[in-house]
Design a protein around this motif. Structure first.
Motif: not given
Length: 363
Positions: A101-107, A205-209
């Motif tokens: 699992v790779l983090r591909c979102f900003d938060n 792992n991305v954001d909903e958009d």
């Protein structure tokens, strides 16, 4: 056969595992059970089962399953025991495939261990730790084999050649899965249980958009792994968790439609994990039970029978086989027989995915 979920801390591993553990997330009837706190047995979504259920009308339906393991987050230095390193590496060694699992979102509310978002760097961090651990394993073995090879032992000399090739590959920061081994060489490699020899599936792992089309982070991951012969799946894990919370099946489908997905992403993930483990399905279909059975690709008729019971394999005589497509086309076993589409196969038969089988045996 089980697949392990790996990744740095805070990339969404446990959220993903919890999505898989929530029966409502995938379909109206998708049970899950926990063997240990971090191991789950998850059913493999298969539309063929639904069709067989409609045609046969059995008392119960049992799908194929795959084991998913949630492994502790790894940190830099894990190969030397940093963080939960030793536990992580011991757990992953026992799995048959890796879901990375790779983090591909900003938060900004979710801290990253390196204080910035860079999935390619994160991937390399974990790759290096796993490669270092494999290097340690190989070099321990090399110490013994070098001594044996010096005595003129042909088997030891052959193994030495393989080990030196692996060592050189790891020194180049490449994983063992990138090496092409012959069947004979694999006999030396398999007992080592090398972590980087295991097949891998990258989960962005991305954001909903970005759930449908991905984003620039995903593009960078795909570019980085293009030579690895590895699948990349895009999954909005947080959104999947929200969908899993909905009680009503129709509500979940509406949510999926709203974001442009035909099915829950975790369903795709489970099927991909099944494929990654080199598994396939055959069916038994009767009024008592329609059931999907899991076997390694390439299994023979007797080996497939042995999954039901060891006596079936020992006393195997033959197997009556119907292709799934033929069963659906004719609508029943009787009509398939009338049409001459039922085959009788012997001990050498290699089972095909979707075969509907009835074993004849004598104990």
């Amino acid at each position: 056969m089980k697949a392990g979920i790996v990744g740095l801390p805070n990339v969404g591993k446990s959220t993903l595992f919890n999505c898989l553990s929530n029966a409502k997330a995938q379909s109206a009837n998708f049970p899950f059970c926990t063997i240990e706190p971090n191991i789950g047995v998850v059913n493999v979504p298969d539309t063929r089962l639904k069709k067989l259920e409609e045609l046969v009308v059995p008392e119960r339906v049992l799908p194929a399953t795959v084991e998913i393991v949630d492994i502790a987050g790894l940190v830099k230095g894990a190969s030397k025991g940093e963080g939960l390193g030793n536990q992580f590496l011991a757990n992953i060694r026992e799995t048959d495939a890796i879901l990375h699992v790779l983090r591909c979102f900003d938060n900004d509310n979710i801290i990253h261990v390196d204080n910035s978002i860079d999935p390619v760097r994160d991937k390399e961090t974990i790759d290096i730790e796993l490669q270092l651990k494999d290097l340690e394993t190989v070099q321990k073995r090399l110490e013994r084999i070098k001594k044996m090879a010096k005595t003129g032992n042909k088997e030891a000399q052959a193994e030495l050649e393989v080990l030196l090739k692996i060592e050189a590959t790891l020194f180049e920061a490449r994983s063992v899965r990138s090496i092409g081994f012959s069947e004979k060489q694999l006999e030396f490699v398999a007992p080592l249980q090398l972590i980087t020899a295991k097949p891998v599936l990258y989960v962005c792992n991305v954001d909903e958009d970005s759930a449908v089309s991905g984003n620039s982070y995903v593009d960078r991951v795909k570019e980085a792994v293009k030579d690895e012969d590895a699948e990349v799946i895009v999954l909005a894990v947080g959104t999947e968790a929200d969908i899993a919370e909905l009680e009503d099946y129709e509500e979940r489908q509406l949510f999926l439609d709203d974001i442009g997905l035909e099915e829950a992403g975790v369903s795709r993930l489970i099927r991909s994990a099944y494929k990654l483990l080199n598994l396939q399905t055959y069916f038994t279909a009767g009024v008592k039970e329609v059931r999907a059975w899991t076997i390694p690709i390439g299994s023979t008729g007797p080996q497939a029978a042995g999954v039901i019971h060891t006596d079936f394999e020992k006393g195997f005589i033959r197997v009556e086989t119907i292709a799934y497509e033929d069963f659906v086309a004719f609508g029943s076993e009787a009509k398939v027989k009338e049409a001459g589409k039922m085959r009788v196969e012997g001990k050498e038969y290699i089972v095909k995915d979707g075969d509907i089988m009835h074993f004849r045996f004598n104990v």
